[in-house]
Design an enzyme around this catalytic site. Structure first.
Site, PDB file in Angstrom:
ATOM      1  CG  HIS A 285      -0.277   1.369  -6.610  1.00  0.00           C
ATOM      2  ND1 HIS A 285      -1.254   2.152  -7.169  1.00  0.00           N
ATOM      3  CD2 HIS A 285       0.403   0.837  -7.666  1.00  0.00           C
ATOM      4  CE1 HIS A 285      -1.190   2.078  -8.492  1.00  0.00           C
ATOM      5  NE2 HIS A 285      -0.194   1.302  -8.819  1.00  0.00           N
TER       6      HIS A 285
ATOM      7  CB  SER B 184       1.851  13.518  23.036  1.00  0.00           C
ATOM      8  OG  SER B 184       0.624  13.721  23.703  1.00  0.00           O
TER       9      SER B 184
END
Lengths: 495, 495, 495, 495
Positions: free
Chosen positions: A159, A281
């Site tokens: 999880h 970027s």
């Protein structure tokens, strides 16, 4: 442009029909088929001559021209002219230019239905073997990582929350195990579908004394057809059998990529990616983004899309060839290309991932709650459920932080749950929370005990080697068939 | 309701969370798991006792209760209470009511992660074996039809237009061949995935001296786990491996249904459906509609949907258990149910389809154009392409109706195409258009020649029998493991 | 069991055919249709009487019985008997028991084709309005969060790596904006498809003087049919139009859930989930897992699966009703149920998520590299690309940690890149790295400036209110039509 | 190759990373973006200069170069170099070569995230408008056919069996109606999604005083962004909104094609296809196969595959840009291309389909059973269900052939069912089976009554014209924005 089926037509199909039927995607797929088409055509025509179906003189002309086309295509490639039509129509046209009306012999005892099914099968085999090679290579790296990091403690996650202590090698091995399983399934499917479509004609056989065994030999197929119609009807179905496990493979790789992307988040910091497999970027100077992992993660969408596309395209079409199935050619070729390129770069990326030992060791501590519960069970002969409850309550009273749980709190919770007082040993918590020997204490194969991890890895590696041997043999068979045929025909032409 | 994981919680999950997590569909799936859950739990706990992990006294209590639950569930079924939770939570609750806090022992060395994966695998095996049995039965009927009708002449169809002469038996055999191929693939996948998940715990093993070999024996699995994490990660992936070929199977059945629906159109009239498998109209008295065939045709949508659903659901989830994968349970159970029911009725419907011999024979004539072309090639030593052109032109001049083509037209077209004059034999057309021996003239296996059809059918039937034997053996193993365990535990309790 | 279409049959369909055609899933879907079936049947029969098609005396008998069934079904529900058939066959059977052979009038001028299409449309409208209500409620919470947290600084993330400064409210608003967009699209589709299928018959109209305008009024439809055949052919197609945007919605919710799951990882720590929407572990006491978020994330698989299923099921079926389309009923009902339950719990979960201000503020610093570059541009009139390069190099020399970059390094990199020497102001870095006013400095709508965030939220809230009004009106129309008809028929019966 | 984000890298991404990220498919998609990229970049930079963000001198240099690139790309196209990167990296590179380091200004206030989203949106709009034009054209032909053949009697089909009398025009109109409905939905979605992504930056806005209203004007968008992050997150989601109705469209076209293929089977013979849209066989001289219809039928698979691919690719990715979404670019462009080409050829094919009046009229007789039942009801005041039963039984006694049913049999069955004797009028059957006025007898809009068919068609045509006007206006806006910007920039440069 004169069509090869022109007799019954008054004017023939409209130009726009030609360019709709052989559109840009089809054209490109047809071009990929060229070497396989020529090989298959050579095989078929050699058989026709041997069976006495085509007169020897005409046959030799044809075979000579085909060898020439083959050699030329290998050197220069071949451009399909969509106005002429598909790969067969293009070469029939070319052959006619080369040798005149006698070209009319070379499609005897064959239809474009079995021809294209055969060509599609040959390129599929070729690409599959490449793909198998890449899977095999990926498995090797995974095994290497699994072995190398089998003692590196790492928090096991469920999880997306820390769950149990584990090792970095064990995590790698999980994917290795899944890959080996996939190899087995793919291999069996490959073998089951390795069938020569020639002889199917348009799905109802051909009325000539052809010999499918011969062409199977020339093309390296292990089986010949059982039923002409099932052969044609299987176009697309065979592709589904193959793409099914590839969807599963890409699904599991998407999960591996998700792990890698999350584990390499600065906030998590379990692993480092090599900058070689990142991208920056255009506006943020600090960025090195996991673009390769992301793109790999995305690819299940494409392969699943192809699977859906083929099933939907075939769905409810009546038996025998319909033009619908031409779509399957594009879908399978581009899917295999895609998976090959994914596996190729993945292998390299995986090879250069490094663990951040300290961070993982620090985080793993919070995974020891179950271990503490187990210790309570063992030392105080408690049912597991009560031990679980005790630790849970203790955590609730200690900011949910295991490192803040102390002896006193634990004893209180013990009393609360069991109604009994207990005196825990002084070093109970220290021992229970120690990472010392944490992996070695697992006692069976399949657990993260490094010894067992090694044992399993060795077995999986062995299986991977068997798979590699299988690929070698199949490639060999494939290549020998191709070369062998060219040589035999060459000799025959000298006779 | 007290949760089994209650310690760390202050109040616990909201009620709506419970009913969202175990919704109606989940509840029904959990109930289907009950017998498998109990079997697996019995196996696990028996092993725990044998390994000395659970004290013998407590273990016996637990085993006794489990045997009791098993017997009761077999008789009365078992209703899941979603407020308590999933199948495990329900039985842990029940056990606690039955034997008190000592129930707390019975989940030692196991997690709900490996537990549910194991239960799901057991029910999947059970349903798969049923499904295999149905495929096998369908194949038998197909073989019977194939043999019975191997000499019944039928037009072979491509593009839904009459193409070549063929036989009704040959058409049935095409589907038989595809079914047998599917059997082989399913069998291999079944064998590859036959692995015991117990021991995986929450994906990182359990810190107890458990023995996965023992539980594998008790549950009839041929393999035990390789890696705890891969075991948990494979949930959904294994389902994709299985559903892939089933999508292919349903796709090909949708085509069989399309054939049957079209062939039984009054305007076509090749076959008759038994009214048992049709349905009428509430307003049109004349209607007997092929509803069963239509519903079978539609089912590929559902299975493909399930495949997409599982892949998409798993896609990009991080490794280790996540709640997402609970969806795979519903998808696989309902898909297998669906395919089983489709195959069951299909078998019966197929058994009662009858051919309309006269209509098929009448229509088949228009499929002989290629045969006439072949005859021109053989008799006049013409390249096939020219013969094709001659017949095409002759048809264009004769209302595109082969029965209207005459000798004169054919000779004119011959001259037009080849530039040469020809005198065709007087009975050239009569012979070329005769159906006499039309099937026998095919000369190789895979063609519609009845002799070869028989030979191939025999081989396919043999393979089907092997598959049946495989099912028998697997069912036997499965049932014996289940019974055997109950007996052994029974004996142990008497000790 | 006597079928309503029995005349032409000798024995009728086999029992297994009945139970195959109305299987468990179909039966459940039919039962869901009951209230809508009765409403629609009442409308149709009232119109029949008014048009003088059914004799008044018979009509009154029928209408009375229908009102009785309606009342009874509302109280007690209604169980479909699959042996009798679908919902219509069940009620025709019941009516016959109630009033004898005169029941034979009540299906005049209608077919099961338009009947079931109509019933399916009515339940779809009902469920859609519920679903719209839930979306609307979710949007309200998102707006509330967006406004409440508009000044809470949070790192903006791309590629799961910190990218740019942003706010927690801005992040919530992103989803709000997408939800409002989805509302608009769903509304338009709802309105476009709000058409009464009655009058379509079996796709070719009915030869009675029926009045579709009347039944449209009685059933609350805004449009009547244009073409009987398009009405029937649209079954499934309309469902695709509706499910398309729902797939998009669930896809975007899966991303929201992924954010929530990752942001609430202890290692990341941006947000806290309420334990109400988590679930624990049966073996790990420390666990509070985000099960609700995971299950929501998984649901796109199911809805996408349903979409694929419907498209594939319909694909290539000939026009007019075919049994295949019965599958669409199950798919749309269960999909709408699913989305409704997802939205309902999501709303509550989202309402109780709390931010961890300190952690977010701490992490956001590493997102300021672009801001530093911008400052260089502004202060030193540099092209942006060079400023980017300077900061990148400075980071490379400072452990890729922006907080370690100092004035000296920056000046060196400046020189390196531009070839020019520079003296940065002393507080250049301090200012550039300050969070003071970081959000306010954005200057346009669409940016994270809290003022603009508020302005946009207000506008989106307004649009959400319009949507709420639309739902109110539609529900009102729906309910009034239903009630109004019952009343009018009641009065008519008294006449 | 120097990357534009190079500062933080030591060596930079591996070459194989470049070619993996910008692979062949990506490269082709990037090239398709070029004109839109240049337009958008021109708009952005013009705004930057106007807002005083880029110094006027530098701005003019950049704008001049961009105009030059635009002109050049229009003439010669533009080849992307994947080693340099995507479309932006290629042009930044080129600009640097052209004007040196001042090129560094031109990406100020923008990210590749909003840039590529914007470019993708522009090409999508362009292709959508083309697609709309083609739908519109198809609708025109359908309306023409619908009107032209409204009196041509044709059997209405359900379950591929003759059902009810109908007309050829009515059948065409059914598809027309569905197409018009699709137009409406597509139009609303187009309008809802017409939003300018510029200003979103990397999803968190840009810290410059940009003006999204200006760029919206320059690019012809009707709306500007609401939220930078929702703008980026909507990539792929918007594509799903658009592809959803296209899947529905292609699904319904697959049904139209199935009708056309079956109706043109020689055995059925309702319609004739023009040979222009067929293709022959390489071995069967008699063949003219409906290849175009088949290929159109197959295309739903591809579009559905693209839909699945996008949803699965996006599923569960965290918010903000991830490389995964690059896949959506390829999927949407190739899907729109595909649908455009399908519609273009479909229109022409549909225009040249001719009905075979006699065959249809002959077959329609068997559809009159319900009409005979209705006549019984009307003349003998019988409940419909009894009349249905009578005709059914009469058919069963007359070889299921309505034309063989005679007065005596009918009277016998009447007695059998009702228990009453009846004397049918002598010409009862003749009248009931007459085709005279069969269509005119339908009494309401939506039925096949030619008068009503005309009325509905007129209305649908009107709606189609409105759609055409909408397309004109949008194209105009699109083109004017593009041209207008180039002119304004041209003038600005002269200042």
């Amino acid at each position: 442009m004169d069509k090869i089926y022109g007799g019954i037509y008054s004017k023939g199909p409209a130009k726009k029909t030609d360019s709709f039927l052989v559109d840009e995607d089809q054209r490109k797929a047809e071009e990929r088929l060229v070497p396989f088409y020529l090989w298959e055509t050579l095989a078929h025509n050699f058989m026709l001559v041997q069976q006495g179906i085509v007169p020897s003189k005409n046959g030799k002309q044809i075979l000579k021209a085909l060898l020439f086309f083959l050699e030329k295509a290998e050197k220069e490639g071949f451009k399909i002219n969509p106005e002429i039509g598909d790969v067969h129509e293009n070469f029939e046209h070319l052959l006619k230019e080369e040798i005149g009306d006698d070209a009319g012999w070379f499609h005897t005892g064959r239809s474009r239905n079995d021809q294209v099914t055969c060509d599609q099968k040959l390129i599929t085999k070729k690409l599959l073997l490449e793909l198998f090679r890449e899977i095999c290579g990926l498995a090797e790296i995974l095994e290497k990582n699994s072995e190398q990091y089998k003692k590196v403690v790492m928090p096991g996650i469920t999880h997306l929350r820390v769950a149990m202590p584990s090792s970095f090698g064990f995590w790698w091995q999980a994917y290795l195990d899944q890959i080996i399983e996939c190899e087995k399934i793919l291999k069996e499917i490959y073998l089951t579908l390795d069938k020569n479509p020639l002889g199917a004609g348009a799905g109802y056989g051909v009325n000539w004394k052809i010999d499918p065994k011969k062409t199977s030999n020339y093309l390296g197929f292990s089986q010949k057809l059982n039923n002409a119609l099932s052969t044609i009807n299987s176009r697309g179905i065979h592709e589904l059998y193959l793409l099914g496990p590839l969807v599963a493979l890409l699904t599991l790789l998407s999960r591996m990529m998700e792990d890698i992307i999350i584990f390499s988040m600065p906030e998590v910091g379990f692993i480092l990616l090599s900058e070689e497999f990142t991208s920056g970027s255009s506006i943020m100077p600090q960025k090195t983004n996991p673009d390769v992992a992301e793109k790999v993660r995305s690819k299940v969408g494409k392969i699943l899309g192809a699977f859906v596309s083929i099933s939907t395209t075939l769905k409810g079409t009546s038996s025998g060839y319909n033009r619908d199935s031409a779509e399957t050619k594009i879908a399978i070729i581009s899917s295999l290309d895609e998976v090959i390129s994914v596996l190729a770069i993945l292998k390299d990326m995986v090879d250069k991932i490094t663990p951040c030992l300290e961070i993982m060791e620090k985080v793993v501590v919070s995974s020891l709650a179950a271990k503490v519960a187990d210790s309570l069970v063992k030392k105080h002969n408690l049912p597991f459920r009560q031990a679980h409850l005790i630790i849970g309550k203790a955590l609730a009273l200690s900011d949910k932080d295991l490192s803040k749980v102390n002896k006193k709190v634990l004893e209180e919770c013990f009393a609360l749950v069991t109604g009994e007082k207990v005196n825990l040993e002084n070093n109970f918590l220290k021992e229970a929370l120690s990472l010392n020997g944490i992996l070695d204490s697992f006692s069976y194969e399949g657990s993260p005990n490094p010894e067992f991890v090694s044992k399993v890895s060795k077995r999986l590696l062995e299986e991977n080697k068997e798979f590699a041997t299988f690929i070698d043999e199949e490639e060999d068979k494939f290549n020998k068939a191709q070369k062998g045929l060219v040589e035999r025909v060459g000799e025959f032409l000298k006779e």
